[in-house]
Motif scaffolding. Structure first.
Motif, PDB file in Angstrom:
ATOM      1  N   VAL A 165       0.836  -1.192   0.000  1.00 15.49           N
ATOM      2  CA  VAL A 165       0.000   0.000   0.000  1.00 15.49           C
ATOM      3  C   VAL A 165       0.873   1.243   0.000  1.00 15.49           C
ATOM      4  N   VAL A 166       0.394   2.289  -0.678  1.00 18.49           N
ATOM      5  CA  VAL A 166       1.007   3.615  -0.635  1.00 18.49           C
ATOM      6  C   VAL A 166       0.013   4.535   0.071  1.00 18.49           C
ATOM      7  N   VAL A 167       0.486   5.272   1.056  1.00 21.62           N
ATOM      8  CA  VAL A 167      -0.387   6.089   1.893  1.00 21.62           C
ATOM      9  C   VAL A 167      -0.286   7.546   1.468  1.00 21.62           C
ATOM     10  N   THR A 202       4.722   0.837   1.514  1.00 20.55           N
ATOM     11  CA  THR A 202       5.960   0.962   0.738  1.00 20.55           C
ATOM     12  C   THR A 202       6.306   2.403   0.398  1.00 20.55           C
ATOM     13  N   GLY A 203       5.352   3.316   0.548  1.00 24.70           N
ATOM     14  CA  GLY A 203       5.629   4.697   0.169  1.00 24.70           C
ATOM     15  C   GLY A 203       4.589   5.661   0.687  1.00 24.70           C
ATOM     16  N   ILE A 204       4.953   6.936   0.687  1.00 24.76           N
ATOM     17  CA  ILE A 204       4.053   8.043   1.032  1.00 24.76           C
ATOM     18  C   ILE A 204       3.937   8.918  -0.206  1.00 24.76           C
ATOM     19  N   VAL A 217      -3.761   1.148  -3.423  1.00 25.80           N
ATOM     20  CA  VAL A 217      -3.366  -0.262  -3.450  1.00 25.80           C
ATOM     21  C   VAL A 217      -3.457  -0.762  -4.884  1.00 25.80           C
ATOM     22  N   PRO A 218      -2.869  -1.943  -5.173  1.00 27.51           N
ATOM     23  CA  PRO A 218      -3.032  -2.532  -6.512  1.00 27.51           C
ATOM     24  C   PRO A 218      -4.509  -2.761  -6.823  1.00 27.51           C
ATOM     25  N   LEU A 219      -4.899  -2.541  -8.058  1.00 25.18           N
ATOM     26  CA  LEU A 219      -6.299  -2.683  -8.449  1.00 25.18           C
ATOM     27  C   LEU A 219      -6.823  -4.088  -8.156  1.00 25.18           C
ATOM     28  N   ALA A 220      -6.009  -5.095  -8.426  1.00 19.18           N
ATOM     29  CA  ALA A 220      -6.456  -6.470  -8.211  1.00 19.18           C
ATOM     30  C   ALA A 220      -6.808  -6.708  -6.741  1.00 19.18           C
TER      31      ALA A 220
END
Length: 429
Positions: A165-167, A202-204, A217-220
């Motif tokens: 996830v990227v926040v 994993t990132g901001i 998040v990834p679409l899947a």
């Protein structure tokens, strides 16, 4: 005899001819450079504008009334219609498929995040870099990296097949410890095949929009989490378009067959939208007006400026030709009087001068085209970072413009020469 008179004129009056040729060279060089850049500026600026984001939004046609704040859909996930992920490859099958630079799907899911604190937010499922199968057997790589390149990421983007996830920056600021990079968070939702799951941060990301208060998040993962496998809510499309005009705004149903072909085969944002709706039945394609109108206005203003500079260069060249032609006619007043006294007609006298001017126009136009191509490369390098390539197709256009400038600049002096009375001239009056 006619050719001999013309050739001897160049031998006897080289300075005037050189001045006329120089004026034509300068005028045609500027015209060549501005025309070359004008032909390039549309595509170059359009590509630069595409770095500002998508200009088309694709949504389901039979959808419920959207509840959007800052571009994020806050309807319950089970309400409204959905698009099918499997159909997105069809975007690269439309007539203007090469103008589709990228597209990114989005699926918004209301989510409860448990980290150091408990936060209600929105999960946005999307792609970062994803290979989309196209019906012709090829693949097309697209995603946020193409359509939203200005988004700033601290850390790295999620993997499209990973539970990562990227926040959003604003959301991360609410829980510095629990939503820091490397932390594992729990997301929960009341529906779907996976109502609760763990994700690694994993990132901001900082976008300047509503995504700053969401998680990406990834679409899947979002599809599986919400119970909408293979579905999405909307697609942002980045397409190269030309500035809209009155013709572009017309209803295609009101056009004649010839007008329809012209409209369909022009990369207007309206015609590309129409083609997308044909490729994806049941969708509504809307231009993101703020982006599209800004592009159109800037492209129109820049193109207009270049055409004005071209016209000014041609007028200046015509005035210079007119000045040298008037001086030449006065200097050769005695020669004109002798020719008319021995029977030369006004047509013959005018033809000799026009032939001289046209020869100078061909030489000046060709030399000006070469210098103009070099000037266009310099302008392209300084403005766009890459040199504008020479366009041989402009050579006949430049030669024609040189001929028109030479003739138009010589009309008044030649009209005066045609009305000379040989008798006073031969008497020395």
């Amino acid at each position: 005899m006619f050719a001999r008179l013309v050739s001897e004129s160049f031998v006897r009056n080289p300075r005037r001819k050189l001045l006329t040729a120089a004026a034509l060279v300068v005028g045609m060089a500027v015209a060549t450079a501005t025309l070359t850049v004008a032909l390039e500026v549309g595509d170059r600026l359009a590509r630069e504008f595409r770095s500002l984001g998508a200009n088309l939004l694709v949504t389901p046609q039979a959808d419920t009334l959207p509840v959007e704040i800052g571009g994020v859909d806050f309807r319950p996930v089970d309400e409204g219609a959905y698009l099918q992920e499997a159909d997105l490859g069809k975007l690269k099958t439309i007539f203007w498929r090469h103008n589709i630079l990228g597209f990114t799907p989005f699926l918004d899911v209301p989510t409860h995040v448990s980290s150091a604190a408990k936060i209600d937010t929105t999960m946005i499922g999307t792609w970062y870099e994803h290979s989309v199968p196209v019906p012709d057997g090829t693949t097309f790589k697209t995603g946020i990296s193409v359509t939203h390149p200005w988004w700033k990421i601290e850390g790295r983007w999620f993997g499209d097949a990973a539970n990562e996830v990227v926040v959003g920056a604003a959301l991360a600021a609410k829980d510095h410890d629990g939503l820091a990079i490397g932390r594992t968070i729990q997301v929960a939702h009341g529906a779907g095949t996976n109502p609760s799951a763990s994700l690694v941060v994993t990132g901001i990301v900082s976008t300047g929009g509503a995504e700053d208060n969401a998680i990406l998040v990834p679409l899947a993962f979002a599809q599986d989490f919400s119970g909408h496998a293979g579905q999405l809510r909307q697609v942002f499309v980045s397409a190269l378009t030309k500035p809209a005009d009155a013709f572009a705004a017309r209803d295609p149903k009101s056009l004649t067959p010839a007008e329809y072909d012209r409209w369909f085969c022009s990369p207007y944002i309206s015609s590309i939208s129409y083609q997308i709706e044909q490729a994806l039945p049941g969708t509504d394609v809307r231009a993101i007006r703020r982006v599209a109108e800004t592009e159109g206005n800037i492209l129109t203003h820049v193109s207009t400026l270049l055409w004005i500079v071209t016209l000014a260069a041609l007028i200046a060249a015509a005035l210079a030709v007119a000045a040298t032609s008037a001086t030449t006619v006065l200097e050769r007043r005695g020669e004109i009087g002798i020719m008319k006294a021995i029977g030369a007609t006004n047509t013959l006298v005018t033809g000799i001068f026009l032939a001289e001017q046209l020869m100078l126009a061909m030489v000046g136009g060709a030399v000006g085209f070469v210098f103009g191509a070099g000037l266009a490369r310099v302008l392209g390098e300084s403005v766009f970072g890459t040199p504008a390539p020479p366009r041989i197709v402009l050579l006949p256009v430049v030669l024609a413009l040189a001929a028109i400038v030479a003739v138009m600049g010589s009309l008044i002096p030649l009209r005066r020469a045609a009305h000379f009375d040989p008798a006073p001239i031969l008497r020395g009056e």
